[in-house]
Design a protein around this motif. Structure first.
Motif, PDB file in Angstrom:
ATOM      1  N   VAL A 229     -44.730  33.043  -6.790  1.00  0.00           N
ATOM      2  CA  VAL A 229     -44.043  32.175  -5.910  1.00  0.00           C
ATOM      3  C   VAL A 229     -43.230  32.822  -4.986  1.00  0.00           C
ATOM      4  CG1 VAL A 229     -42.396  30.264  -5.674  1.00  0.00           C
ATOM      5  CG2 VAL A 229     -43.929  30.198  -7.552  1.00  0.00           C
ATOM      6  N   LEU A 230     -43.154  32.965  -3.613  1.00  0.00           N
ATOM      7  CA  LEU A 230     -42.581  33.592  -2.558  1.00  0.00           C
ATOM      8  C   LEU A 230     -41.355  32.699  -2.207  1.00  0.00           C
ATOM      9  CD1 LEU A 230     -45.405  34.943  -0.176  1.00  0.00           C
ATOM     10  CD2 LEU A 230     -44.411  36.050  -2.203  1.00  0.00           C
ATOM     11  N   GLU A 231     -41.477  31.512  -2.260  1.00  0.00           N
ATOM     12  CA  GLU A 231     -40.293  30.937  -1.936  1.00  0.00           C
ATOM     13  C   GLU A 231     -40.452  29.198  -2.449  1.00  0.00           C
ATOM     14  OE1 GLU A 231     -38.160  28.558   2.087  1.00  0.00           O
ATOM     15  OE2 GLU A 231     -40.135  29.862   2.366  1.00  0.00           O
ATOM     16  N   HIS A 232     -39.132  29.002  -3.034  1.00  0.00           N
ATOM     17  CA  HIS A 232     -39.260  27.538  -3.698  1.00  0.00           C
ATOM     18  C   HIS A 232     -38.344  26.667  -2.648  1.00  0.00           C
ATOM     19  CE1 HIS A 232     -40.570  28.386  -7.835  1.00  0.00           C
ATOM     20  NE2 HIS A 232     -39.791  29.485  -7.626  1.00  0.00           N
ATOM     21  N   GLY A 233     -38.751  25.296  -2.488  1.00  0.00           N
ATOM     22  CA  GLY A 233     -38.017  24.279  -1.871  1.00  0.00           C
ATOM     23  C   GLY A 233     -37.608  23.182  -3.015  1.00  0.00           C
ATOM     24  N   ASP A 234     -37.680  21.894  -2.503  1.00  0.00           N
ATOM     25  CA  ASP A 234     -37.061  20.898  -3.096  1.00  0.00           C
ATOM     26  C   ASP A 234     -38.445  20.579  -4.180  1.00  0.00           C
ATOM     27  OD1 ASP A 234     -36.450  18.355  -4.054  1.00  0.00           O
ATOM     28  OD2 ASP A 234     -36.521  17.239  -2.447  1.00  0.00           O
ATOM     29  N   PHE A 235     -38.163  20.769  -5.274  1.00  0.00           N
ATOM     30  CA  PHE A 235     -38.878  20.447  -6.622  1.00  0.00           C
ATOM     31  C   PHE A 235     -39.289  19.255  -6.652  1.00  0.00           C
ATOM     32  CE2 PHE A 235     -39.781  19.337 -10.824  1.00  0.00           C
ATOM     33  CZ  PHE A 235     -40.840  19.942 -10.929  1.00  0.00           C
ATOM     34  N   TYR A 366     -46.482   8.891 -17.602  1.00  0.00           N
ATOM     35  CA  TYR A 366     -46.198   8.530 -16.367  1.00  0.00           C
ATOM     36  C   TYR A 366     -44.715   9.105 -15.861  1.00  0.00           C
ATOM     37  CZ  TYR A 366     -49.883   5.021 -16.827  1.00  0.00           C
ATOM     38  OH  TYR A 366     -51.365   4.178 -16.800  1.00  0.00           O
ATOM     39  N   GLU A 367     -44.440   9.969 -17.036  1.00  0.00           N
ATOM     40  CA  GLU A 367     -43.005  10.407 -16.659  1.00  0.00           C
ATOM     41  C   GLU A 367     -43.109  11.773 -15.973  1.00  0.00           C
ATOM     42  OE1 GLU A 367     -40.807  10.360 -20.344  1.00  0.00           O
ATOM     43  OE2 GLU A 367     -41.000   8.296 -20.553  1.00  0.00           O
ATOM     44  N   GLU A 368     -41.992  12.368 -15.598  1.00  0.00           N
ATOM     45  CA  GLU A 368     -41.571  13.613 -14.660  1.00  0.00           C
ATOM     46  C   GLU A 368     -41.471  14.508 -15.592  1.00  0.00           C
ATOM     47  OE1 GLU A 368     -42.085  14.479 -11.592  1.00  0.00           O
ATOM     48  OE2 GLU A 368     -42.421  12.393 -10.775  1.00  0.00           O
ATOM     49  N   ASP A 369     -41.984  15.601 -15.581  1.00  0.00           N
ATOM     50  CA  ASP A 369     -42.128  17.006 -16.762  1.00  0.00           C
ATOM     51  C   ASP A 369     -41.012  17.673 -16.456  1.00  0.00           C
ATOM     52  OD1 ASP A 369     -42.294  18.520 -18.512  1.00  0.00           O
ATOM     53  OD2 ASP A 369     -44.461  19.023 -18.248  1.00  0.00           O
ATOM     54  N   PRO A 370     -39.753  17.760 -17.056  1.00  0.00           N
ATOM     55  CA  PRO A 370     -38.814  18.739 -16.934  1.00  0.00           C
ATOM     56  C   PRO A 370     -39.507  20.391 -16.965  1.00  0.00           C
ATOM     57  CG  PRO A 370     -38.264  17.840 -18.903  1.00  0.00           C
ATOM     58  CD  PRO A 370     -39.632  17.124 -18.381  1.00  0.00           C
ATOM     59  N   ASP A 371     -40.469  20.550 -17.446  1.00  0.00           N
ATOM     60  CA  ASP A 371     -41.122  21.698 -17.734  1.00  0.00           C
ATOM     61  C   ASP A 371     -42.249  22.136 -16.769  1.00  0.00           C
ATOM     62  OD1 ASP A 371     -39.059  22.457 -19.560  1.00  0.00           O
ATOM     63  OD2 ASP A 371     -40.220  21.825 -21.252  1.00  0.00           O
ATOM     64  N   ALA A 372     -42.362  21.026 -15.817  1.00  0.00           N
ATOM     65  CA  ALA A 372     -43.563  21.413 -14.936  1.00  0.00           C
ATOM     66  C   ALA A 372     -43.219  22.692 -14.306  1.00  0.00           C
ATOM     67  CB  ALA A 372     -43.468  20.189 -13.869  1.00  0.00           C
ATOM     68  N   TYR A 373     -44.371  23.239 -13.773  1.00  0.00           N
ATOM     69  CA  TYR A 373     -44.271  24.504 -12.797  1.00  0.00           C
ATOM     70  C   TYR A 373     -43.450  24.448 -11.658  1.00  0.00           C
ATOM     71  CZ  TYR A 373     -46.073  28.766 -10.774  1.00  0.00           C
ATOM     72  OH  TYR A 373     -46.185  30.128 -10.407  1.00  0.00           O
ATOM     73  N   GLY A 374     -42.348  25.328 -11.608  1.00  0.00           N
ATOM     74  CA  GLY A 374     -41.463  25.380 -10.747  1.00  0.00           C
ATOM     75  C   GLY A 374     -40.127  24.716 -11.004  1.00  0.00           C
ATOM     76  N   ALA A 375     -40.223  23.963 -12.217  1.00  0.00           N
ATOM     77  CA  ALA A 375     -38.809  23.282 -12.388  1.00  0.00           C
ATOM     78  C   ALA A 375     -37.894  24.113 -12.813  1.00  0.00           C
ATOM     79  CB  ALA A 375     -39.299  22.288 -13.912  1.00  0.00           C
ATOM     80  N   GLY A 376     -36.568  23.813 -12.210  1.00  0.00           N
ATOM     81  CA  GLY A 376     -35.176  24.325 -12.608  1.00  0.00           C
ATOM     82  C   GLY A 376     -35.241  25.614 -11.604  1.00  0.00           C
ATOM     83  N   ALA A 377     -36.030  25.923 -10.689  1.00  0.00           N
ATOM     84  CA  ALA A 377     -35.977  26.980  -9.714  1.00  0.00           C
ATOM     85  C   ALA A 377     -35.146  26.660  -8.634  1.00  0.00           C
ATOM     86  CB  ALA A 377     -37.434  27.264  -8.987  1.00  0.00           C
ATOM     87  N   VAL A 378     -34.333  27.405  -8.070  1.00  0.00           N
ATOM     88  CA  VAL A 378     -33.380  27.141  -7.052  1.00  0.00           C
ATOM     89  C   VAL A 378     -34.103  27.395  -5.863  1.00  0.00           C
ATOM     90  CG1 VAL A 378     -30.927  27.771  -6.118  1.00  0.00           C
ATOM     91  CG2 VAL A 378     -31.560  27.858  -8.555  1.00  0.00           C
ATOM     92  N   PRO A 379     -34.014  26.528  -4.593  1.00  0.00           N
ATOM     93  CA  PRO A 379     -34.399  27.055  -3.485  1.00  0.00           C
ATOM     94  C   PRO A 379     -33.901  28.106  -3.029  1.00  0.00           C
ATOM     95  CG  PRO A 379     -33.745  24.563  -3.549  1.00  0.00           C
ATOM     96  CD  PRO A 379     -33.124  25.389  -4.948  1.00  0.00           C
ATOM     97  N   ASN A 380     -34.821  29.052  -2.413  1.00  0.00           N
ATOM     98  CA  ASN A 380     -34.546  30.280  -2.082  1.00  0.00           C
ATOM     99  C   ASN A 380     -35.204  30.728  -0.592  1.00  0.00           C
ATOM    100  OD1 ASN A 380     -37.066  30.171  -2.863  1.00  0.00           O
ATOM    101  ND2 ASN A 380     -37.150  32.301  -3.596  1.00  0.00           N
ATOM    102  N   PRO A 381     -34.514  29.825   0.289  1.00  0.00           N
ATOM    103  CA  PRO A 381     -35.151  30.179   1.873  1.00  0.00           C
ATOM    104  C   PRO A 381     -35.001  31.588   2.123  1.00  0.00           C
ATOM    105  CG  PRO A 381     -33.269  28.894   1.720  1.00  0.00           C
ATOM    106  CD  PRO A 381     -33.520  29.003   0.586  1.00  0.00           C
ATOM    107  N   PRO A 382     -35.786  32.219   2.773  1.00  0.00           N
ATOM    108  CA  PRO A 382     -35.787  33.624   3.274  1.00  0.00           C
ATOM    109  C   PRO A 382     -34.541  33.904   4.290  1.00  0.00           C
ATOM    110  CG  PRO A 382     -37.894  33.010   3.983  1.00  0.00           C
ATOM    111  CD  PRO A 382     -37.042  31.720   3.312  1.00  0.00           C
ATOM    112  N   THR A 383     -33.726  35.050   4.473  1.00  0.00           N
ATOM    113  CA  THR A 383     -33.041  35.313   5.447  1.00  0.00           C
ATOM    114  C   THR A 383     -33.934  35.665   6.690  1.00  0.00           C
ATOM    115  OG1 THR A 383     -31.271  35.578   4.001  1.00  0.00           O
ATOM    116  CG2 THR A 383     -31.079  36.409   6.179  1.00  0.00           C
ATOM    117  N   LEU A 384     -33.948  35.133   7.925  1.00  0.00           N
ATOM    118  CA  LEU A 384     -34.736  35.507   8.911  1.00  0.00           C
ATOM    119  C   LEU A 384     -33.997  36.426   9.828  1.00  0.00           C
ATOM    120  CD1 LEU A 384     -36.239  32.211  10.077  1.00  0.00           C
ATOM    121  CD2 LEU A 384     -37.363  33.972   8.499  1.00  0.00           C
TER     122      LEU A 384
END
Length: 384
Positions: A229-235, A366-384
């Motif tokens: 994952v190069l960048e995380h956004g809104d999970f 039908y529930e959201e999985d708290p352990d789904a791929y990418g869950a818990g990751a903090v958004p990390n937008p790159p510095t341009l």
């Protein structure tokens, strides 16, 4: 960057020549194995081949080989309509009307950068402006991409210059998978694919979580041998920019590198997913020696439906729209997709129950999985 570009060009030239190699080898082997006729006994091959008849035949054969090579290079490195435009411009010039030819690359280049450019802007701009405020575009994938998918795959809107959808496959294995696929030729001569898959025993949320789980993907897509994952956004919208390295089971297709932006949209009982190639991301690998896939989109709609075979368990219906340009002759790309498609689908279908079973040990179907791929990751937008 210059080294990477040169490497890519060398790879493309090699992949354009590689399909011709079996033809040359076949011709050479056949020529060696064919028995000589009696009237050639005791005569020099060089003397015979130097006669006017054989000299003419040899020249024709060489000309045909040259035309095949030129055709492969022309179709590989130019856009459809280039030859017709050149002929038309030459005729006008010969008639004294001046030279008016323009290389037809602008439209194709725009489609590479943005697939929605293939259809008039107004069709998608209105959809983007009508989106709820909380869903306004703030990611690489947005409302225009969602509208693009709906127009082509759900509403089956027409595309000027594209061929009609052609059915490729229709499979129905009771209790396992139901799969139908189509393909069509786009205005630039490349191929777009559409499919409808019904997977029993899974909900739309479960199927989408599995489809976006790159760690689990190796269980059904062995071609992706590296991912990150190069960048995380809104999970909550599964916003990610990922990098894949992919190896294909065909000698004529070398490894490919993908930089993909993806996002989910929820509307009623449907979950939409849009992913597309992203060029120029600050965290991409600029000096990679793997051929980059700069034209790619894969979009889908997943819904929970009744099981088509009568079971009380739910099933997931997925409509997929897919297109990628491998930078090889299109007939070889079609061959690769056609011969790998059914095996790919069967492998996917066989792993759905494994993922669903593991997920339901954590949460309901039908529930959201708290352990789904990418869950818990903090958004990390790159510095341009």
């Amino acid at each position: 960057m210059e080294y990477t570009a040169a490497y890519d060009q060398m790879a493309l030239v090699w992949e354009a020549l590689l399909p011709l190699l079996p033809i040359w080898i076949f011709g050479a082997v056949v020529g060696l194995l064919l028995p000589r006729p009696k009237w050639m006994s005791g005569k020099s091959s060089t003397l015979i081949l130097s006669t006017p008849v054989f000299t003419s035949f040899r020249n024709v054969a060489l000309a045909c080989h040259a035309l095949v090579i030129l055709r492969e290079f022309w179709t590989h490195f130019t856009y459809p309509g280039t030859f017709r435009g050149l002929v038309r411009a030459t005729v006008q010039w010969a008639c004294g009307n001046g030279w008016t030819f323009t290389w037809p690359v602008q439209h194709a280049a725009a489609v590479k950068a943005d697939p929605t450019a293939a259809v008039p802007e107004s069709k998608f701009q209105a959809a983007a402006e009508a989106a709820p405020q909380e869903r306004m575009d703030n990611w690489y994938v947005g409302e225009k991409d969602l509208a693009f998918f709906k127009y082509h795959a759900v509403e089956e809107g027409p595309t000027e210059g594209a061929s009609p959808w052609e059915k490729m496959m229709d499979k129905d294995l009771k209790g396992f998978v139901k799969y139908t696929s189509w393909r069509r030729t786009l205005p630039d001569g490349k191929t777009e694919y559409k499919s409808v898959t019904i997977s029993p025993g899974a909900t739309a949320r479960e199927f989408c979580d599995m489809y976006l789980d790159d760690d689990f993907r190796r269980n059904w897509d062995g071609m992706v041998y590296h991912h990150e994952v190069l960048e995380h956004g809104d999970f909550s919208e599964r916003q990610q920019v990922v990098r894949w390295l992919r190896r294909f089971p065909f000698a004529f297709l070398s490894d490919r590198e993908y930089t993909i932006a993806r996002k989910e949209f929820k509307e009623g009982d449907a979950i939409y997913g849009c992913s597309k190639a992203l060029a120029g991301h600050p965290r991409e690998y600029p000096n990679s020696q793997v051929v980059k896939m700069d034209v790619f989109w894969s979009m889908w709609r997943a819904r929970t439906v009744a099981d088509p075979w009568g079971s009380d368990a739910p099933a997931c219906e997925t409509i997929l729209l897919h297109h990628e340009q491998f930078k090889i002759p299109e007939n070889l790309a079609r061959f690769a997709v056609k011969h790998g498609m059914w095996g790919f689908v069967k492998k996917l279908a066989s792993t759905v129950p494994l993922y669903v079973e593991a997920r339901r040990k954590r949460v309901g179907m039908y529930e959201e999985d708290p352990d789904a791929y990418g869950a818990g990751a903090v958004p990390n937008p790159p510095t341009l």
